[in-house]
Design an enzyme around this catalytic site. Sequence first.
Site, PDB file in Angstrom:
ATOM      1  N   GLY A  14       0.831  -1.194   0.000  1.00 30.82           N
ATOM      2  CA  GLY A  14       0.000   0.000   0.000  1.00 30.82           C
ATOM      3  C   GLY A  14       0.867   1.246   0.000  1.00 30.82           C
ATOM      4  O   GLY A  14       2.047   1.201   0.365  1.00 30.82           O
ATOM      5  N   GLY A  61       0.580  -5.028   0.997  1.00 33.36           N
ATOM      6  CA  GLY A  61      -0.686  -4.976   0.282  1.00 33.36           C
ATOM      7  C   GLY A  61      -0.688  -5.768  -1.005  1.00 33.36           C
ATOM      8  O   GLY A  61      -1.749  -6.175  -1.491  1.00 33.36           O
ATOM      9  N   GLU A  99       6.051  -5.016   7.615  1.00 34.73           N
ATOM     10  CA  GLU A  99       5.422  -3.914   8.353  1.00 34.73           C
ATOM     11  C   GLU A  99       6.046  -3.606   9.712  1.00 34.73           C
ATOM     12  O   GLU A  99       6.030  -2.460  10.162  1.00 34.73           O
ATOM     13  CB  GLU A  99       3.928  -4.197   8.514  1.00 34.73           C
ATOM     14  CG  GLU A  99       3.115  -4.054   7.237  1.00 34.73           C
ATOM     15  CD  GLU A  99       3.271  -5.247   6.301  1.00 34.73           C
ATOM     16  OE1 GLU A  99       2.838  -5.142   5.143  1.00 34.73           O
ATOM     17  OE2 GLU A  99       3.832  -6.292   6.738  1.00 34.73           O
ATOM     18  N   ASP A 136      -0.813  -6.686   8.014  1.00 32.72           N
ATOM     19  CA  ASP A 136      -2.263  -6.492   7.893  1.00 32.72           C
ATOM     20  C   ASP A 136      -2.767  -7.136   6.608  1.00 32.72           C
ATOM     21  O   ASP A 136      -2.323  -8.206   6.247  1.00 32.72           O
ATOM     22  CB  ASP A 136      -2.621  -5.002   7.990  1.00 32.72           C
ATOM     23  CG  ASP A 136      -2.010  -4.167   6.866  1.00 32.72           C
ATOM     24  OD1 ASP A 136      -0.991  -4.573   6.276  1.00 32.72           O
ATOM     25  OD2 ASP A 136      -2.565  -3.084   6.570  1.00 32.72           O
TER      26      ASP A 136
END
Length: 337
Positions: free
Chosen positions: A64, A113, A136, A144
Amino acid sequence: MDTVRHEVGDGVGRLVLDRPAALNALDLDMIREMTRVLEGWRDDPAVRTVLVAGSSPRAFCAGGDIRAARAASMAGDEANVAEFFRAEYALNGLIAEYPKPYVALLDGIAMGGGLGISVHGSIRVVTERSRLAMPETGIGFFPDVGSTYFLPRLRGASGRYLGLTGVHIGAGAAVDTGLATHHVPADRLSALVAALGTGPAGEVVARFATPPPASELAPVAEAVDRCFAADQVEDVVARLEAETGPHQEWARGTLATLAAMSPTSLHLAAGLFRRGAASSLRECLARELRVAAWAAHSHDFHEGVRAQLVDKDRRPRWSPATLAEVDAALVARVLDG
């Protein structure tokens, strides 16, 4: 839109991420466009199979657009930050429940992502150029995009290892752990794409697949399972410190890797993996959304993105600075609401 190209032909809906300067990192517009197209194809009889790929061999999707999320957070634009994660996680859930074969070509870099828009699909193809990671904890965030569901379900304790350390793996380990379903040499991808509409997706991909290279995790798999099966980060560290014999060097390197990560992120990740192992994907995504609402505005996220992606000095100043200093009660409140 220009950064997400799509077309339908021969029964295949093709989605191509085309933001090469950013390694196809997903911004909110890209997430919305992918969602719109996939929702339209879901009940379209002209689309029997969905194919998702990057526009260049360098990257499938690097994750992301966290620099944009950090900038919005620092500007106090909480609505934008919240909508980014809400839309991204909703897309992950849409892919997981998609009623048609969903083929992702993870050629090149696939991180964060990028795994969220691939691992939840039914067919995940890697090549000799693939590099996968969930990095992350090194930017003050947490694994996530539904990874708190899929990482605990990988072979042995490999998912917890990948999620806590952020280590990069290639095609062999991706197939071995279960992140990927097939290995196809890069020079056969064009032929695979051309043939995808000629039969059932799984059968077509299997025709082009070859045995993956040996997993780079194989030599340390026993030690990974022994050390990273622990639920608490402190126990993982203790087991690594206790390693002797042939895996001692690996253990020392892994301890150094963990020491460079955000201590708060490590605690959050471990807690999410514990909960995720006994939760549905929907429950995991809902939990991640709640944690993201806190983490995206935290000191460590702002500092981690600064150090890794903005100033690129690779010297984040975490607060608190050690695992022992992390407030366990705070972590519990963040995890459980």
